[in-house]
Design an enzyme around this catalytic site. Sequence first.
Site: not given
Length: 365
Positions: A79, A99, A106, A142, A174, A197-199, A273, A316
């Site tokens: 995608e 991934c 995700c 990925g 990213s 990308s920490l989160h 999302n 994703c």
Amino acid sequence: MNKQVNEQITEKNILENPYNYSLNEMVTAMGEGPARSFFKTLYKTPPKSQNQTVKIKDIYSGGDTRKYVFQLKDNYCIETVCIKRKTGTTVCVSTMVGCPVGCVFCESGSNGFIRNLVPAEIIQQIVLLKEKVNRIVFMGMGEPLLNYDNLIKSIHILRDRDGLNFPTDGITISTVGPLNQLKKLREEHLKIQLTLSLHATEQKTRDSVIPHMKGQGINEVVESALSYAERHNRKITIAYLLIPGFNDRNCDVRQLGRWFRGKNVLINVLQYNETKCGKIQRPNKQQLVAFKARLEEAGLEVKLRESRGNNIKAACGQLVSEHNKKSIDELANVNLYNGRSSKPIGTNHRTSNKQRNPFEGKPQK
């Protein structure tokens, strides 16, 4: 190491899969004049079908977002998402089929890791678009840095002045921050943008959100990202998916302040999302605004990024995960019918996130 890195490059190889090769590789195999003419044809004229190794399978549009589904030669799909903004169009590019990272929010890794994309498959996601883009973000399906060689080669090809001549300011990687590759990226002569990308702000919390980053110390990941910013004089972005009641505690705000206050850093607070994952609570606008205000009070530069493309499943992996699962199952059935193992050989296979952890082993110092 990838096959395409080791192969002897011939004119036949190039003509069969031209987007896989740099101008210098073409010059070596074809000669200066023919190579430059062919390279110019690839990147400065409309794409020709005989040069393509991927095809557009579907296009989904919704508001300012358009999602492309590309079908690869082995029938897997990837995608690519285009987002129109006031400043132009951003394309979100995939680097893998599936991934290995296993982020719980995700869909990309729902079938595990299947295989890396080669440079041609990465580059054609941009070349075949109907839109003219001014920003490329490697944050599709990925983990980009786990396909390191193909990613870096793709960026060099995209930046070539005789081709697309894409500016480094407009290219962002990213990443969840695999340490070996993050440190390697720091030493590249590529002054591209970086998003981490920490989160989370503590190891246990991050391990539960990104299970296959276990063993990659969160403090060292942050230090490596800050070191990249300092070496390349770039403002880095910290992506932080807000999960109410999970990573928005007072201690989280304090730790983000300790790490990033006074640094060349932007905190990008993200809205989930929605996917099939039922574990994540989607924050409402009020919660996003309140968290942003708390971070600003801690002395941080913050932006909110609300999710886009919900109506076309633009997160994703949402559109192609079922297709790729079907392709995996069909391949398994063919192999069983032919009396072979149901697992394809080499890197082109599904690897369950529960069975394989690509981050195992101590990172290099």
